[in-house]
Write a protein that holds these residues in place. Structure first.
Motif, short mmCIF file in Angstrom:
data_model
loop_
_atom_site.label_atom_id
_atom_site.label_comp_id
_atom_site.label_asym_id
_atom_site.label_seq_id
_atom_site.Cartn_x
_atom_site.Cartn_y
_atom_site.Cartn_z
N PRO A 287 9.68 15.29 -59.13
CA PRO A 287 9.94 13.84 -59.11
C PRO A 287 10.62 13.38 -60.38
O PRO A 287 10.41 13.94 -61.46
CB PRO A 287 8.54 13.24 -58.96
N ASP A 288 11.41 12.33 -60.25
CA ASP A 288 12.11 11.75 -61.40
C ASP A 288 12.30 10.27 -61.11
O ASP A 288 13.13 9.89 -60.29
CB ASP A 288 13.46 12.44 -61.60
N LEU A 289 11.53 9.43 -61.78
CA LEU A 289 11.56 8.00 -61.50
C LEU A 289 12.87 7.35 -61.91
O LEU A 289 13.21 6.26 -61.42
CB LEU A 289 10.38 7.31 -62.21
N SER A 290 13.62 7.98 -62.77
CA SER A 290 14.91 7.41 -63.15
C SER A 290 15.94 7.55 -62.04
O SER A 290 16.97 6.87 -62.05
CB SER A 290 15.44 8.09 -64.42
N LYS A 291 15.68 8.42 -61.08
CA LYS A 291 16.66 8.70 -60.03
C LYS A 291 16.36 7.96 -58.72
O LYS A 291 17.03 8.16 -57.72
CB LYS A 291 16.72 10.20 -59.76
N THR A 292 15.35 7.13 -58.73
CA THR A 292 15.06 6.34 -57.54
C THR A 292 15.34 4.87 -57.84
O THR A 292 15.54 4.49 -58.99
CB THR A 292 13.59 6.54 -57.11
N PHE A 293 15.35 4.04 -56.81
CA PHE A 293 15.74 2.64 -56.96
C PHE A 293 14.94 1.97 -58.08
O PHE A 293 13.72 1.98 -58.09
CB PHE A 293 15.49 1.89 -55.65
N ASN A 294 15.65 1.37 -59.03
CA ASN A 294 14.99 0.55 -60.04
C ASN A 294 16.02 -0.34 -60.72
O ASN A 294 17.21 -0.03 -60.76
CB ASN A 294 14.25 1.42 -61.08
N LEU A 344 25.41 16.45 -67.97
CA LEU A 344 25.64 15.62 -66.79
C LEU A 344 26.26 16.46 -65.67
O LEU A 344 27.23 17.17 -65.88
CB LEU A 344 26.57 14.46 -67.14
N ARG A 345 25.68 16.31 -64.48
CA ARG A 345 26.23 16.97 -63.30
C ARG A 345 26.41 15.94 -62.20
O ARG A 345 25.45 15.33 -61.75
CB ARG A 345 25.30 18.09 -62.82
N LEU A 346 27.65 15.77 -61.80
CA LEU A 346 27.96 14.86 -60.70
C LEU A 346 28.09 15.64 -59.41
O LEU A 346 28.44 16.82 -59.42
CB LEU A 346 29.25 14.10 -60.99
N SER A 347 27.83 14.97 -58.28
CA SER A 347 27.91 15.62 -56.97
C SER A 347 28.72 14.75 -56.02
O SER A 347 28.72 13.51 -56.12
CB SER A 347 26.49 15.82 -56.39
N ASN A 348 29.38 15.41 -55.09
CA ASN A 348 30.10 14.67 -54.05
C ASN A 348 29.13 13.73 -53.34
O ASN A 348 28.02 14.13 -52.97
CB ASN A 348 30.71 15.63 -53.02
N GLY A 349 29.54 12.49 -53.17
CA GLY A 349 28.68 11.52 -52.49
C GLY A 349 27.83 10.68 -53.42
O GLY A 349 27.11 9.79 -52.97
N ASP A 350 27.92 10.94 -54.72
CA ASP A 350 27.17 10.11 -55.67
C ASP A 350 27.64 8.65 -55.57
O ASP A 350 28.83 8.37 -55.32
CB ASP A 350 27.41 10.59 -57.11
N ARG A 390 25.05 5.59 -62.33
CA ARG A 390 24.89 6.27 -61.04
C ARG A 390 23.64 5.73 -60.37
O ARG A 390 22.53 5.93 -60.84
CB ARG A 390 24.78 7.79 -61.23
N ASN A 391 23.85 5.01 -59.26
CA ASN A 391 22.70 4.43 -58.56
C ASN A 391 22.33 5.20 -57.30
O ASN A 391 21.40 4.81 -56.58
CB ASN A 391 22.94 2.95 -58.24
N LEU A 392 23.05 6.27 -57.01
CA LEU A 392 22.66 7.18 -55.94
C LEU A 392 23.01 8.60 -56.37
O LEU A 392 24.19 8.93 -56.54
CB LEU A 392 23.37 6.85 -54.63
N ASN A 393 21.99 9.41 -56.59
CA ASN A 393 22.17 10.79 -56.99
C ASN A 393 22.09 11.65 -55.73
O ASN A 393 21.01 11.95 -55.23
CB ASN A 393 21.10 11.19 -58.00
N ALA A 394 23.26 12.03 -55.20
CA ALA A 394 23.30 12.72 -53.92
C ALA A 394 22.55 14.05 -53.95
O ALA A 394 21.85 14.40 -52.99
CB ALA A 394 24.76 12.95 -53.50
N ALA A 395 22.67 14.80 -55.04
CA ALA A 395 21.99 16.09 -55.14
C ALA A 395 20.47 15.90 -55.13
O ALA A 395 19.74 16.66 -54.48
CB ALA A 395 22.44 16.82 -56.40
N PHE A 396 20.01 14.90 -55.85
CA PHE A 396 18.56 14.63 -55.88
C PHE A 396 18.05 14.22 -54.50
O PHE A 396 17.00 14.68 -54.06
CB PHE A 396 18.26 13.54 -56.91
N GLU A 397 18.80 13.34 -53.82
CA GLU A 397 18.38 12.90 -52.49
C GLU A 397 18.34 14.06 -51.51
O GLU A 397 17.42 14.15 -50.68
CB GLU A 397 19.32 11.81 -51.98
#
Length: 628
Positions: A287-294, A344-350, A390-397
């Protein structure tokens, strides 16, 4: 020993089940009506299914019946209480005091009643009064400090629940009438338009704009993950996550994070605390609270100190800051950034967001993301130098959706081997679950003795020490009254499945909730009068206040007819946020000293008031307008 409970939200049954799997001890969820979220209702059959799942682990399901009720709805609310009890619900969360009277009148109704945070419980006097009426748990106001929580704990004997994560209403709970005034949609009926998330101008009495087009009433989100032990020491036993309108990813992420924190606390102080339910969660994503809606995080007033609580430019989730735009193609479809972090790692769909030069928050999706480059559809208003989030981390989701957690109850096994006079072998298995259930199984094992006793002992240990259904078996010992028989893996697997079925036939021995203690008509109401802030919308609630000695002003429902009615009162203060507080920031506050301040949106003015003695701000309807 105090049982600590992680209480998670659920919009529907599937999210509720996910919360239980991720370590929640309890889930709160709406039924068909009266749930304070008009778009998050659930059928009684769905509630029954969720209760059945949660009860496997000694988990609890709380029904939110926490809107105010009109006279013509009392009978329907009564029926809902009984159907909820029949479905297996464990407690009812209540705002309208009429539900207390309905519950007292119902024959065979025995569920505990919890006073909702909508009751605006923020003083020991309020807490004692509600407890005296029969509430067994109080859900405290979010704006309280640890010191105030301790005061309420010392004044009461009921359970105390406190929000530790999620969105924050700017107003004291249950006493916001801004939505009602603007649109006729009552926050106390689950239809809030979230006017506090709108953008406003701040103007003075001459009409001069001091701040233009900002979300001036929008707060950051709550995050007390690092304060759980202090809250437990102060007397909180239920730690609540906000979010009955949030998606499954949010609930699983926050439940896993806070469950792990509670688990660490219990493990470090086993003499003081235990978890309110049973079972161990394994697997799942990190889990990572920074990567979910806030909207950014705050601890609000927990330390009795003010801070920067406003969510800033946006009332929505900006996400984590990832870097600064360093170059842009002419059509704004190819973006390069200087990353804030080296890894930093970006993903398609971020998904990304930024604040435009005009001050608005703009979002866009990255179609192809590689290294520090983003290729997307034209990102209008983006500019070189913009801070990118980044408000949507595609890899995390994707990882959260793929790697789901599993929850299992531990069961210890003792196996003994016996051989009767006819030469028949028997395996006797005794099972004890972590919640205290016990069962025994005796199975015939043929007449053949295993030649290699060490090998068969290992086989029994390996095969019986696996999982079945939602149980995690552990072979504690093998007691050999006679040599072990020759048995196969399939035979042992069937024993394990039979043990799981036998345990299922015994209800999980859940830790009991505190029950309601009815103390007659209760203590006197802690104030001389009951106003519209008590939200009295029916005769049963009116009678309770009258019996408590409160003089009821007007109709005491929702909003006073006065054109200058107080729409909200809040610990948050716009003057402090802007560095204009005469108490804490006197040097910079001179420019607004003695000036009336207003919020302006779409032709409507709202008057700001400042109760400096209580360190509170008010927002009121007004007939007065700035003079231009």
């Amino acid at each position: 020993m105090t049982a600590l409970e992680l209480l998670a939200p659920a919009r529907n049954v599937e999210i509720g089940i996910a919360a239980i799997d991720c370590g929640a001890d309890a889930v709160y969820i709406a039924g068909p009506k009266f749930g304070a979220r008009v778009s998050a209702g659930n059928s009684i059959d769905d509630l029954s299914r969720l209760c059945g799942y949660a009860h496997r682990f000694g988990g609890r399901i709380f029904l939110t019946l926490n809107t105010i009720l009109y006279e013509e709805e009392l009978e329907e609310a009564s029926g809902t209480l009984m159907r909820a009890q029949e479905a297996g619900v464990d407690a009812i969360i209540v705002q309208d005091l009429a539900v207390l009277e309905i519950a007292h009148r119902l024959k065979n109704f025995s569920l505990p009643l919890h006073a909702s945070t909508q009751c605006a419980i923020r003083t020991p006097e309020q807490a004692r009064w509600l407890e005296s009426l029969g509430f067994s748990r109080l859900i405290l106001e979010r704006e309280l400090s640890l010191e105030q929580i301790r005061s309420i704990r010392n004044a009461t004997s009921c359970e105390l629940e406190f929000f530790v994560h999620g969105a924050l209403c700017v107003c004291y709970s249950g006493q916001c009438y801004l939505s009602e005034m603007i649109s006729g949609r009552s926050a106390n009926r689950g239809a809030c338009i979230q006017a506090c998330r709108s953008r406003y101008d701040l103007v003075d009495q001459r009409g001069e704009v001091l701040v233009r087009d900002k979300a001036l009433l929008s707060l950051k989100d709550y995050n007390l993950k690092n304060r759980i032990e202090e809250l437990a020491e102060a007397g909180i036993s239920s730690f609540k996550i906000e979010g009955r309108l949030k998606n499954e990813s949010y609930v699983r992420n926050t439940a896993l994070a806070y469950s792990a924190e509670l688990q660490r606390l219990v493990a470090s102080h086993p003499e003081k605390w235990e978890r309110a339910s049973f079972g161990k969660t394994s697997g799942g994503f990190v889990p990572d609270l920074s990567k979910t809606f806030n909207r950014g995080y705050t601890e609000l007033f927990i330390d009795s100190k003010r801070g920067q609580w406003a969510s800033g430019e946006a009332a929505k989730s900006m996400g984590e800051e990832i870097g600064t735009v360093t170059s842009l193609s002419k059509d704004r479809t190819r973006i390069h950034i200087a990353p804030q972090k080296k890894d930093l790692r970006l993903s398609n769909g971020d998904g990304f967001s930024f604040v435009s030069r005009s001050g608005s928050v703009v979002g866009f999706r990255g179609d192809v993301c590689a290294g520090n480059e983003i290729i997307c559809k034209p990102a209008k208003e983006l500019f070189i130098g913009a801070r990118l989030f980044r408000n949507l981390n595609a890899a995390f989701e994707k990882e959260a959706a793929r790697n789901t957690a599993k929850r299992e109850i531990g069961v210890n096994l003792i196996v003994s081997s016996r051989r009767d006079v006819t030469g028949e072998n028997t395996l006797q298995i005794s099972a004890t679950s972590e919640d205290g259930r016990r069962c025994e199984l005796s199975v015939k094992a043929g007449e053949t003795i295993a030649d290699n006793q060490e090998r068969i002992r290992n086989l029994i240990s390996n095969q019986l020490g696996k999982s079945a259904s939602h149980y995690r078996f552990h072979l504690e010992s093998i007691e050999e009254e006679s040599p072990l028989p020759l048995v196969g893996a399939a035979y042992l697997n069937e024993i394990r499945r039979s043990l799981a079925q036998a345990l299922d036939n015994l209800p999980c021995m859940a830790r009991p909730l505190l029950r309601n203690v009815i103390k007659g008509k209760g203590l006197p109401f802690p104030a001389a009068q009951a106003s519209y802030k008590q939200n009295i919308a029916n005769s049963l609630a009116r009678d309770i206040y009258a019996q408590a000695g409160a003089a009821i002003i007007g109709n005491a429902y929702e909003l006073e007819p006065s054109a200058s009615a107080e729409l909200m009162r809040t610990k948050y203060c716009i003057r402090y946020e802007l560095g204009l507080c005469p108490k804490y920031q006197p040097e910079t506050a001179r420019e607004t000293a003695g000036k009336a301040l207003f919020l302006h949106n779409n032709g409507r003015y709202l008057a700001l008031g400042f109760d400096c003695a209580k360190c509170e701000m008010t927002v009121s309807a007004t007939v007065q307008q700035p003079r231009k």
